[in-house]
Scaffold this active site. Structure first.
Site, PDB file in Angstrom:
ATOM      1  N   VAL A   1       0.837  -1.201   0.000  1.00 21.85           N
ATOM      2  CA  VAL A   1       0.000   0.000   0.000  1.00 21.85           C
ATOM      3  C   VAL A   1       0.875   1.255   0.000  1.00 21.85           C
ATOM      4  O   VAL A   1       0.587   2.226  -0.702  1.00 21.85           O
ATOM      5  CB  VAL A   1      -0.987  -0.005   1.190  1.00 21.85           C
ATOM      6  CG1 VAL A   1      -1.796   1.286   1.232  1.00 21.85           C
ATOM      7  CG2 VAL A   1      -1.929  -1.203   1.094  1.00 21.85           C
ATOM      8  N   CYS A   2       1.958   1.237   0.762  1.00 24.09           N
ATOM      9  CA  CYS A   2       2.861   2.395   0.816  1.00 24.09           C
ATOM     10  C   CYS A   2       3.512   2.636  -0.545  1.00 24.09           C
ATOM     11  O   CYS A   2       3.659   3.782  -0.985  1.00 24.09           O
ATOM     12  CB  CYS A   2       3.925   2.187   1.884  1.00 24.09           C
ATOM     13  SG  CYS A   2       3.257   1.988   3.550  1.00 24.09           S
ATOM     14  N   ASP A   3       3.894   1.558  -1.202  1.00 23.70           N
ATOM     15  CA  ASP A   3       4.447   1.623  -2.550  1.00 23.70           C
ATOM     16  C   ASP A   3       3.435   2.277  -3.487  1.00 23.70           C
ATOM     17  O   ASP A   3       3.756   3.236  -4.206  1.00 23.70           O
ATOM     18  CB  ASP A   3       4.779   0.192  -2.992  1.00 23.70           C
ATOM     19  CG  ASP A   3       5.256   0.071  -4.428  1.00 23.70           C
ATOM     20  OD1 ASP A   3       4.451   0.346  -5.355  1.00 23.70           O
ATOM     21  OD2 ASP A   3       6.404  -0.334  -4.634  1.00 23.70           O
TER      22      ASP A   3
END
EC number: 1.11.1.24
Length: 167
Positions: free
Chosen positions: A59-61
């Site tokens: 998700v951060c990516d």
């Protein structure tokens, strides 16, 4: 104080919740070249601050890639991603993924940003997923604390808030 969960379990956020209308609190983070950057360095331009737990997660990516794509369309707007990752890891990830419109900043040293914005997850020493938009004077015009840290933030609202401020 914002309440969030991480993988379904409640976590403790350290610091004061930042709200729309507040003057953004000061903080110091590190660039990928280990130089200090503070709120004062961001003033003078509309600023989007995308906060993530760790650059090396799905998700951060995706969040960082999305804001990188949007940054290319925004014009004269600062766009930062802040996490507790080491600056070297952030630089490696950006280089490997062609991220050149978003500047990654590290809060790993003392969690100054995390405490100032109320996003420091005490149990994990990570930052809670959140997004802030500041006007050119450092006033908060958009703030989102994502209630489940493994979920995506709203992407459209902060982009709209930033676009409304660009003259």
């Amino acid at each position: 104080m914002a309440e969030i969960t991480f993988k379904g379990g409640p976590v403790t956020l350290v610091g004061q919740e930042v709200k729309v209308g507040d003057q953004a609190p000061d903080f110091t983070v590190l660039t990928n070249s280990l130089e200090e950057k503070s709120l004062a360095d961001m003033k003078g331009k509309v600023t989007i601050i995308s906060v993530i737990p760790s650059i090396d997660t799905g998700v951060c990516d995706a969040q960082t890639r999305r804001f990188n794509e949007e940054a290319a369309k925004l014009g004269d707007v600062n766009v930062y991603t802040i996490s507790a990752d080491l600056p070297f890891a952030q630089a490696r990830w950006c280089g490997a993924n062609g991220i050149d419109k978003v500047e990654t900043l590290s809060d790993h040293r003392d969690m100054s940003f995390g405490e100032a914005f109320g996003v420091y997850i005490k149990e994990l020493r990570l930052l809670a997923r959140s997004v802030f938009v500041l006007d050119e004077n450092g006033k908060v015009v958009y703030a989102e604390y994502v209630s489940e840290a493994t979920n995506h933030p709203n992407y459209e609202k902060p982009i709209e808030a930033a676009k409304a401020l660009v003259k």
